[in-house]
Design a protein around this motif. Structure first.
Motif, mmCIF file in Angstrom:
data_model
loop_
_atom_site.group_PDB
_atom_site.id
_atom_site.type_symbol
_atom_site.label_atom_id
_atom_site.label_comp_id
_atom_site.label_asym_id
_atom_site.label_seq_id
_atom_site.Cartn_x
_atom_site.Cartn_y
_atom_site.Cartn_z
ATOM 1 N N ARG A 31 0.850 -1.197 0.000
ATOM 2 C CA ARG A 31 0.000 0.000 0.000
ATOM 3 C C ARG A 31 0.882 1.241 0.000
ATOM 4 O O ARG A 31 2.013 1.202 0.441
ATOM 5 C CB ARG A 31 -0.898 0.054 1.232
ATOM 6 N N TRP A 32 0.320 2.340 -0.493
ATOM 7 C CA TRP A 32 1.021 3.617 -0.466
ATOM 8 C C TRP A 32 0.523 4.424 0.716
ATOM 9 O O TRP A 32 -0.668 4.457 1.008
ATOM 10 C CB TRP A 32 0.764 4.404 -1.743
ATOM 11 N N VAL A 33 1.449 5.088 1.401
ATOM 12 C CA VAL A 33 1.093 6.038 2.455
ATOM 13 C C VAL A 33 1.727 7.379 2.087
ATOM 14 O O VAL A 33 2.793 7.436 1.469
ATOM 15 C CB VAL A 33 1.526 5.591 3.864
ATOM 16 N N TYR A 34 1.021 8.428 2.463
ATOM 17 C CA TYR A 34 1.410 9.775 2.078
ATOM 18 C C TYR A 34 1.667 10.622 3.312
ATOM 19 O O TYR A 34 0.824 10.685 4.204
ATOM 20 C CB TYR A 34 0.297 10.413 1.232
ATOM 21 N N GLY A 35 2.826 11.267 3.347
ATOM 22 C CA GLY A 35 3.143 12.198 4.423
ATOM 23 C C GLY A 35 2.555 13.546 4.078
ATOM 24 O O GLY A 35 2.814 14.093 3.004
ATOM 25 N N VAL A 36 1.734 14.070 4.978
ATOM 26 C CA VAL A 36 1.063 15.346 4.745
ATOM 27 C C VAL A 36 1.493 16.326 5.833
ATOM 28 O O VAL A 36 1.363 16.042 7.022
ATOM 29 C CB VAL A 36 -0.472 15.182 4.778
ATOM 30 N N GLU A 37 2.014 17.481 5.404
ATOM 31 C CA GLU A 37 2.374 18.530 6.350
ATOM 32 C C GLU A 37 1.225 19.531 6.421
ATOM 33 O O GLU A 37 0.798 20.081 5.408
ATOM 34 C CB GLU A 37 3.650 19.244 5.923
ATOM 35 N N HIS A 38 0.739 19.757 7.625
ATOM 36 C CA HIS A 38 -0.339 20.706 7.860
ATOM 37 C C HIS A 38 0.248 22.093 8.076
ATOM 38 O O HIS A 38 1.446 22.248 8.311
ATOM 39 C CB HIS A 38 -1.158 20.276 9.082
ATOM 40 N N ASP A 39 -0.596 23.128 8.011
ATOM 41 C CA ASP A 39 -0.134 24.506 8.202
ATOM 42 C C ASP A 39 0.551 24.697 9.552
ATOM 43 O O ASP A 39 1.422 25.541 9.694
ATOM 44 C CB ASP A 39 -1.304 25.485 8.076
ATOM 45 N N SER A 40 0.159 23.917 10.539
ATOM 46 C CA SER A 40 0.756 24.016 11.879
ATOM 47 C C SER A 40 2.176 23.446 11.920
ATOM 48 O O SER A 40 2.867 23.584 12.918
ATOM 49 C CB SER A 40 -0.113 23.256 12.888
ATOM 50 N N GLY A 41 2.612 22.786 10.836
ATOM 51 C CA GLY A 41 3.935 22.174 10.784
ATOM 52 C C GLY A 41 3.934 20.706 11.157
ATOM 53 O O GLY A 41 4.931 20.016 10.992
ATOM 54 N N GLU A 42 2.804 20.211 11.654
ATOM 55 C CA GLU A 42 2.681 18.798 12.021
ATOM 56 C C GLU A 42 2.604 17.939 10.762
ATOM 57 O O GLU A 42 1.968 18.316 9.783
ATOM 58 C CB GLU A 42 1.422 18.595 12.854
#
Length: 56
Positions: A31-42
């Protein structure tokens, strides 16, 4: 079952808030997983099923 493919730099909406794809990885199960950066930096990792593209 078909997962949507996302690319680094795309803006997406996660179950929590919008963010930008910064990382794409394959799991041992294929499976593919995606790293997502939120505006808060998390940064959080999500499967394609948990993400939606932002429509401009």
């Amino acid at each position: 079952m078909t997962e949507t493919a996302f690319k680094p730099g795309e803006t997406v909406v996660t179950p929590r808030e919008p963010g930008t794809i910064i990382d794409v990885r394959a799991t041992p199960s294929g499976r593919w997983v995606y790293g997502v950066e939120h505006d808060s930096g998390e940064v959080g990792y999500f499967t394609g099923r948990a993400l939606q593209r932002v429509q401009h």
